[in-house]
Design a protein around this motif. Structure first.
Motif, PDB file in Angstrom:
ATOM      1  N   ASN A   1       0.819  -1.208   0.000  1.00 38.26           N
ATOM      2  CA  ASN A   1       0.000   0.000   0.000  1.00 38.26           C
ATOM      3  C   ASN A   1       0.858   1.265   0.000  1.00 38.26           C
ATOM      4  N   THR A   2       1.803   1.329   0.928  1.00 40.33           N
ATOM      5  CA  THR A   2       2.633   2.527   1.049  1.00 40.33           C
ATOM      6  C   THR A   2       3.566   2.662  -0.145  1.00 40.33           C
ATOM      7  N   GLN A   3       4.056   1.553  -0.660  1.00 40.12           N
ATOM      8  CA  GLN A   3       4.907   1.609  -1.850  1.00 40.12           C
ATOM      9  C   GLN A   3       4.128   2.180  -3.042  1.00 40.12           C
ATOM     10  N   LYS A   4       2.889   1.811  -3.171  1.00 38.85           N
ATOM     11  CA  LYS A   4       2.049   2.329  -4.268  1.00 38.85           C
ATOM     12  C   LYS A   4       1.933   3.850  -4.180  1.00 38.85           C
ATOM     13  N   ILE A   5       1.741   4.365  -2.978  1.00 40.07           N
ATOM     14  CA  ILE A   5       1.644   5.813  -2.783  1.00 40.07           C
ATOM     15  C   ILE A   5       3.011   6.460  -3.005  1.00 40.07           C
ATOM     16  N   ALA A   6       4.067   5.824  -2.521  1.00 44.61           N
ATOM     17  CA  ALA A   6       5.423   6.358  -2.730  1.00 44.61           C
ATOM     18  C   ALA A   6       5.735   6.493  -4.220  1.00 44.61           C
ATOM     19  N   GLU A   7       5.381   5.484  -4.989  1.00 43.67           N
ATOM     20  CA  GLU A   7       5.640   5.521  -6.430  1.00 43.67           C
ATOM     21  C   GLU A   7       4.813   6.601  -7.122  1.00 43.67           C
ATOM     22  N   ALA A   8       3.592   6.834  -6.651  1.00 49.32           N
ATOM     23  CA  ALA A   8       2.756   7.902  -7.216  1.00 49.32           C
ATOM     24  C   ALA A   8       3.384   9.264  -6.931  1.00 49.32           C
ATOM     25  N   ILE A   9       3.838   9.463  -5.711  1.00 51.82           N
ATOM     26  CA  ILE A   9       4.495  10.715  -5.343  1.00 51.82           C
ATOM     27  C   ILE A   9       5.749  10.905  -6.185  1.00 51.82           C
ATOM     28  N   PHE A  10       6.570   9.875  -6.255  1.00 55.23           N
ATOM     29  CA  PHE A  10       7.818   9.936  -7.005  1.00 55.23           C
ATOM     30  C   PHE A  10       7.579  10.316  -8.462  1.00 55.23           C
ATOM     31  N   GLY A  11       6.555   9.754  -9.052  1.00 55.82           N
ATOM     32  CA  GLY A  11       6.257  10.003 -10.456  1.00 55.82           C
ATOM     33  C   GLY A  11       5.888  11.441 -10.764  1.00 55.82           C
ATOM     34  N   GLU A  12       5.434  12.178  -9.768  1.00 55.12           N
ATOM     35  CA  GLU A  12       5.010  13.571  -9.972  1.00 55.12           C
ATOM     36  C   GLU A  12       6.108  14.589  -9.729  1.00 55.12           C
ATOM     37  N   LEU A  13       7.203  14.156  -9.135  1.00 58.66           N
ATOM     38  CA  LEU A  13       8.239  15.100  -8.735  1.00 58.66           C
ATOM     39  C   LEU A  13       9.057  15.595  -9.926  1.00 58.66           C
ATOM     40  N   GLU A  14       9.392  16.868  -9.874  1.00 57.52           N
ATOM     41  CA  GLU A  14      10.263  17.484 -10.874  1.00 57.52           C
ATOM     42  C   GLU A  14      11.702  17.435 -10.370  1.00 57.52           C
TER      43      GLU A  14
END
Length: 164
Positions: free
Chosen positions: A13-26
């Protein structure tokens, strides 16, 4: 700007959210499990994520936050099995921000995740009516975090990064 997304996960669960956050970062960015992060040197911002375990921040994450974030810009994210807005969540976010007393906390994010079946089974066997009730809500967590929660995590990432 260099950003780190680091997290602890047990069920994904937390990895899924971490990957979503990571994908949005500039900009320059890294993503690593928290156990692989020695310190936050060289990072301008760190997102630190974890699941709520036994109704609190996991001890190793609390130690990481209290010992490694002094003077750093951080954002905290967590997954849990209760619906967002449930009163008890404030104690969990408070516990994490208390541990980060010497950091510059730029934001926090929480969302519901799927409660693992072994945990549901254990809770249903307990004598404590509150724990049993928590286990009974387990099936309603299936499929979480869903796409709407992932999207909110992406928005959180952008909002936090825009603060720097």
């Amino acid at each position: 700007m260099k950003t780190l997304v680091t997290y602890m996960t047990q069920t994904g669960n937390t990895q899924k959210i971490a990957e979503a956050i990571f994908g949005e970062l500039e900009g320059e960015k890294d993503i690593k499990p928290i156990g692989e992060v020695a310190d936050l040197e060289g990072y301008d911002l760190a997102f630190i994520g974890f699941p709520v375990l036994q109704f609190d921040v996991p001890a190793n994450v609390k130690t990481f936050i209290s010992e490694k974030t002094a003077g750093k810009n951080i954002a905290i994210f967590m997954t849990h099995a209760v619906p967002e807005g449930t009163e008890v969540i404030h104690s969990w976010t408070g516990s994490a921000t208390d541990a980060a007393a010497d950091a510059n906390v730029l934001g926090s994010f929480d969302c519901q995740g799927e409660l693992a079946q072994p945990v549901i089974d254990m809770l249903l066997k307990m004598d404590d009516p509150q724990m049993k009730a928590f286990g009974e809500m387990g099936p309603s967590t299936k499929g979480q975090p869903d796409e709407s929660r992932v999207q909110k995590a992406k928005e959180f990432a952008k909002e936090v990064q825009a603060k720097l």
